[in-house]
Design a protein around this motif. Structure first.
Motif, PDB file in Angstrom:
ATOM      1  N   LEU A   1       0.688  -1.283   0.001  1.00 51.83           N
ATOM      2  CA  LEU A   1      -0.117   0.012  -0.035  1.00 51.83           C
ATOM      3  C   LEU A   1       0.804   1.343  -0.013  1.00 51.83           C
ATOM      4  CD1 LEU A   1      -2.744  -1.310   2.229  1.00 51.83           C
ATOM      5  CD2 LEU A   1      -3.212  -0.598   0.030  1.00 51.83           C
ATOM      6  N   VAL A   2       2.042   1.271   0.745  1.00 56.52           N
ATOM      7  CA  VAL A   2       2.788   2.308   0.803  1.00 56.52           C
ATOM      8  C   VAL A   2       3.565   2.608  -0.694  1.00 56.52           C
ATOM      9  CG1 VAL A   2       5.027   3.105   1.781  1.00 56.52           C
ATOM     10  CG2 VAL A   2       3.215   2.559   3.309  1.00 56.52           C
ATOM     11  N   ILE A   3       3.897   1.488  -1.331  1.00 55.03           N
ATOM     12  CA  ILE A   3       4.488   1.700  -2.730  1.00 55.03           C
ATOM     13  C   ILE A   3       3.551   2.088  -3.809  1.00 55.03           C
ATOM     14  CG2 ILE A   3       5.499   0.313  -4.445  1.00 55.03           C
ATOM     15  CD1 ILE A   3       7.518   0.823  -2.208  1.00 55.03           C
ATOM     16  N   GLN A   4       2.215   1.590  -3.581  1.00 57.29           N
ATOM     17  CA  GLN A   4       1.301   1.969  -4.258  1.00 57.29           C
ATOM     18  C   GLN A   4       1.009   3.497  -4.160  1.00 57.29           C
ATOM     19  OE1 GLN A   4      -1.701  -0.896  -2.995  1.00 57.29           O
ATOM     20  NE2 GLN A   4      -1.445  -1.975  -5.000  1.00 57.29           N
ATOM     21  N   ALA A   5       0.923   4.054  -2.894  1.00 56.11           N
ATOM     22  CA  ALA A   5       0.441   5.461  -2.830  1.00 56.11           C
ATOM     23  C   ALA A   5       2.048   6.366  -3.335  1.00 56.11           C
ATOM     24  CB  ALA A   5       0.238   5.624  -1.221  1.00 56.11           C
TER      25      ALA A   5
ATOM     26  N   PHE B   1       0.883   6.682  -7.118  1.00 54.30           N
ATOM     27  CA  PHE B   1      -0.326   7.753  -6.780  1.00 54.30           C
ATOM     28  C   PHE B   1      -1.610   6.965  -6.843  1.00 54.30           C
ATOM     29  CE2 PHE B   1      -2.691  11.633  -8.219  1.00 54.30           C
ATOM     30  CZ  PHE B   1      -2.610  12.236  -6.828  1.00 54.30           C
ATOM     31  N   ASP B   2      -1.586   5.810  -5.998  1.00 59.71           N
ATOM     32  CA  ASP B   2      -2.836   4.877  -5.907  1.00 59.71           C
ATOM     33  C   ASP B   2      -3.100   4.923  -4.324  1.00 59.71           C
ATOM     34  OD1 ASP B   2      -4.896   3.442  -6.407  1.00 59.71           O
ATOM     35  OD2 ASP B   2      -3.934   1.729  -6.597  1.00 59.71           O
TER      36      ASP B   2
ATOM     37  N   ILE C   1      -3.409   6.777   3.998  1.00 61.76           N
ATOM     38  CA  ILE C   1      -2.762   5.359   4.021  1.00 61.76           C
ATOM     39  C   ILE C   1      -3.160   4.541   5.223  1.00 61.76           C
ATOM     40  CG2 ILE C   1      -0.655   6.641   5.301  1.00 61.76           C
ATOM     41  CD1 ILE C   1      -0.234   4.104   2.152  1.00 61.76           C
ATOM     42  N   GLY C   2      -3.259   5.326   6.300  1.00 53.31           N
ATOM     43  CA  GLY C   2      -3.644   4.721   7.527  1.00 53.31           C
ATOM     44  C   GLY C   2      -4.997   3.787   7.485  1.00 53.31           C
TER      45      GLY C   2
ATOM     46  N   LEU D   1       8.759  -5.447  -8.735  1.00 55.13           N
ATOM     47  CA  LEU D   1      10.248  -5.765  -8.178  1.00 55.13           C
ATOM     48  C   LEU D   1      10.435  -5.045  -6.946  1.00 55.13           C
ATOM     49  CD1 LEU D   1      12.481  -5.954 -11.643  1.00 55.13           C
ATOM     50  CD2 LEU D   1      11.681  -7.792  -9.843  1.00 55.13           C
ATOM     51  N   ILE D   2       9.953  -3.750  -6.786  1.00 52.87           N
ATOM     52  CA  ILE D   2      10.127  -2.880  -5.724  1.00 52.87           C
ATOM     53  C   ILE D   2       9.295  -3.601  -4.529  1.00 52.87           C
ATOM     54  CG2 ILE D   2       9.585  -0.682  -4.584  1.00 52.87           C
ATOM     55  CD1 ILE D   2       9.543   0.703  -7.308  1.00 52.87           C
ATOM     56  N   CYS D   3       8.508  -4.081  -4.647  1.00 52.01           N
ATOM     57  CA  CYS D   3       7.776  -4.754  -3.653  1.00 52.01           C
ATOM     58  C   CYS D   3       8.290  -5.929  -3.148  1.00 52.01           C
ATOM     59  CB  CYS D   3       6.172  -5.192  -3.997  1.00 52.01           C
ATOM     60  SG  CYS D   3       5.030  -3.652  -4.139  1.00 52.01           S
TER      61      CYS D   3
END
Lengths: 220, 105
Positions: free
Chosen positions: A91-95, A99-100, A106-107, B83-85
């Motif tokens: 979820l952190v990578i997506q945000a 930009f998702d 996020i919390g 890959l990042i995940c």
């Protein structure tokens, strides 16, 4: 089901953020105490799979689509606290990268899709394992119901947050969110069951429920 | 890590890369459950965009900026994200993993 910025009130953002932070903290504490070296690559591959599968929106009725969540599947494979860590990474990578999902939300997103999905999915799975017949059919039945429920409950939580925030009346948001996600949950159950079936055939030792007591703690 | 686990992880990562890097191109572009409800029930306008988050995100909306090819821009986004995940969860696990007891070391 990634909530954007603007949908939730400060109270809900702070409340869900605090609860999520608490569970992520518990996940960190739990990992330091019990995460085995052999589980580390499994965390990586589970996060990779969930990210990729979440990109695959599938159409559901009436011009809507749904996508995989993954919390119940991760909890079945890794335990609920490790599953929350994996969901938080995704979820952190997506945000931040894609930009998702809103940064302020996020919390809430970790709470709905991570904490709720992982604990409710895991609890249902454990309960059903006791009730259903032993062996693979029971395992798959428990996986299917647990993963369906994880999506359904996450949608319910999101609706309650929207209602309390005053974004949409609860009596409007709740039935709408639950009915759409009852369908999306079927996709979730199919994907989770396919994954658990594959793992059960390829590496039954990775599924705690299939592990024989004498094999407990054996090298992976 | 045993050879069995290595095979499992490589296979799992391979499946993930195919999903994120190939199949993702054919994913449904219909609004997802929450977006659909927001549109249907008339609260989608309440969504706001955090400009800092938008500007800082290198691959907004799962399309690599500057790539012209419709397939490649999504495919690359999927491969990079997968890959990042993988890497980040691996790193987190490696940092957090249980340390051996001093007596066992």
């Amino acid at each position: 089901m990634h909530i954007p910025d603007g949908f939730l009130s400060p109270k809900i953002l702070i409340g869900t953020g605090a609860v999520s932070a608490l569970f992520v903290g518990a996940g960190v504490f739990n990992a330091k105490k019990s995460l085995g070296e052999h589980q580390v690559p499994l965390l990586g591959v589970t996060a990779a799979f969930i990210f990729a599968a979440q990109m695959l929106n599938f159409p559901v009725a009436g011009g809507t689509s749904g996508h995989f969540g993954g919390a119940a599947m991760a909890a079945i494979l890794l335990g609920p606290l490790n599953a929350i860590l994996v969901m938080t990474v995704v979820l952190v990578i997506q945000a931040l990268v894609f930009f998702d999902g809103g940064l302020s939300a996020i919390g809430a997103n970790v709470f709905n899709m991570g904490v709720t999905g992982a604990f409710l999915g895991w609890g249902t799975y454990k309960l059903l394992l006791k009730v259903l017949p032993k062996g693979k059919s029971g395992l798959l039945g428990a996986t299917a119901v647990a993963s369906w429920l994880s999506v359904f409950a996450a949608a319910g939580m999101a609706a309650v947050e929207l209602g309390v925030s005053g974004t949409a009346p609860l009596k409007v948001a709740l039935p709408a969110m639950l009915s759409v996600h009852a369908l999306i949950g079927i996709g979730e159950a199919l994907i989770s069951t396919a994954v658990i079936t594959t793992v059960a055939v390829a590496r039954p030792d990775l599924i705690p429920a299939l592990r024989r007591p004498e094999a407990e703690g054996a090298a992976v | 890590m045993t050879k069995q686990t290595k095979v499992f992880v490589i296979a799992g990562l391979g499946v993930s890369l195919v999903m994120g890097g190939v199949i993702s191109f054919w994913a449904s572009s219909h609004p997802d459950g929450l977006e659909w409800v927001a549109g249907e029930k008339g609260f989608e306008d309440k969504a706001t965009e955090n400009e800092i988050q938008k500007d800082a995100a290198p691959i907004p909306d799962y399309e690599v900026p500057g790539v012209q090819n419709d397939f490649l821009k999504v495919s690359l986004a999927g491969v990079i994200g997968t890959l990042i995940c993988f890497g980040l969860a691996l790193l987190l696990g490696w940092v957090l993993k249980r340390r051996k007891h001093p007596a066992a070391a």
